[in-house]
Motif scaffolding. Sequence first.
Motif, mmCIF file in Angstrom:
data_model
loop_
_atom_site.group_PDB
_atom_site.id
_atom_site.type_symbol
_atom_site.label_atom_id
_atom_site.label_comp_id
_atom_site.label_asym_id
_atom_site.label_seq_id
_atom_site.Cartn_x
_atom_site.Cartn_y
_atom_site.Cartn_z
ATOM 1 N N VAL A 45 -9.082 2.103 -3.523
ATOM 2 C CA VAL A 45 -8.577 2.117 -2.152
ATOM 3 C C VAL A 45 -9.691 2.059 -1.108
ATOM 4 C CG1 VAL A 45 -6.459 3.294 -2.803
ATOM 5 C CG2 VAL A 45 -8.437 4.652 -2.096
ATOM 6 N N THR A 93 -3.586 5.573 -0.367
ATOM 7 C CA THR A 93 -3.344 4.237 -0.908
ATOM 8 C C THR A 93 -3.169 3.247 0.248
ATOM 9 O OG1 THR A 93 -0.985 4.761 -1.037
ATOM 10 C CG2 THR A 93 -2.286 5.055 -3.038
ATOM 11 N N LEU A 94 -3.393 1.978 -0.036
ATOM 12 C CA LEU A 94 -3.289 0.935 0.977
ATOM 13 C C LEU A 94 -1.844 0.484 1.135
ATOM 14 C CD1 LEU A 94 -6.378 -1.194 -0.110
ATOM 15 C CD2 LEU A 94 -6.280 0.536 1.676
ATOM 16 N N ASP A 95 -1.489 0.093 2.346
ATOM 17 C CA ASP A 95 -0.125 -0.391 2.559
ATOM 18 C C ASP A 95 -0.009 -1.840 2.082
ATOM 19 O OD1 ASP A 95 -1.143 -2.071 4.607
ATOM 20 O OD2 ASP A 95 -0.801 -0.526 6.118
ATOM 21 N N SER A 101 -1.972 -4.568 4.013
ATOM 22 C CA SER A 101 -3.413 -4.595 3.736
ATOM 23 C C SER A 101 -3.693 -5.250 2.389
ATOM 24 C CB SER A 101 -3.960 -3.166 3.744
ATOM 25 O OG SER A 101 -3.812 -2.568 5.009
#
Length: 304
Positions: free
Chosen positions: A13, A159-161, A164
């Motif tokens: 991440v 965590t990344l969306d 992204s």
Amino acid sequence: MHHAWLLAGPKGVGKGSFARAAALRVLADAAGPRIDLPGLEVPPDHRIARLIEAGSHPDFRLVQREAHETGANKGELRRGIVIDQIRKLQALFQSAPALSDWRVAIIDCMDDLEPQAQQSLLKLLEEPPAKCLLLLVSHVPGRLLPTIRSRCRRLDFATLDEASLDTILRERQPDLTEAARAKLVALAAGSADRALAFAELDLAPLADEALAILGRGDPDNSRRARLASALALKAARPRYTAFLDIVPPLIAAEARRSDGARRARALAAYDQARETAAIAPRLSLDPAATVFGLGTLLASVAEG
């Protein structure tokens, strides 16, 4: 600024990328003149950036698992970060800085430290020299010594969306179709590393097989046997390593979707899968047996 920062969060991440950017900005500003850019930005042609890129900055160290130099395992990464690497790090902080008054080191990642290496690092954390910065990356900080955690400031990474992840895949894998990107984003569980590994190592078929076991079980062992066979050979080691990384999130996602007894089975399987994925590379467990065992955990969720 505190001398030691624990950068904690899921794998893939951006913790390591942040650590490298922060180290570069600290050393570039310290060497002067200060950079008139926002955040952690440093011009790529900056002299400090070039030194770090070349691995020749005298006041910077990046500590990672190193490869065996001799023997049957020559060229393969060691199971962990050994005490001699931490002793070399201590030598850096015991010597006078060369290009400014700051010294910076990154350990990526702390989860790889052997027990003796953790004890050696603790001494450095207890008696830090002036103007030194340690950036310590950890995917599972709860496994670190409590005395190490207590001497660090903690910075948590989420965590990344999906947006992204989609942007990263567009930049790094421009040939992927929109449908392929959408599937990778759904399987990545918020991790850019995981999404890129799916694309680069063709992991989608393995994930589909794992999801089939998770959803319908594997009463005749055929699916888990195919997985074990596909990942057993030495040439498949990168895909095997990536498979270890993707199974726990698949089970975690199933736990979030489920309730009652199925959810309880998924949570129990998740804990065991995460433990297996963490220890298998360090203990050099047999890949075929490890994959078959993970398949059994997947099946346990479906079959109850």
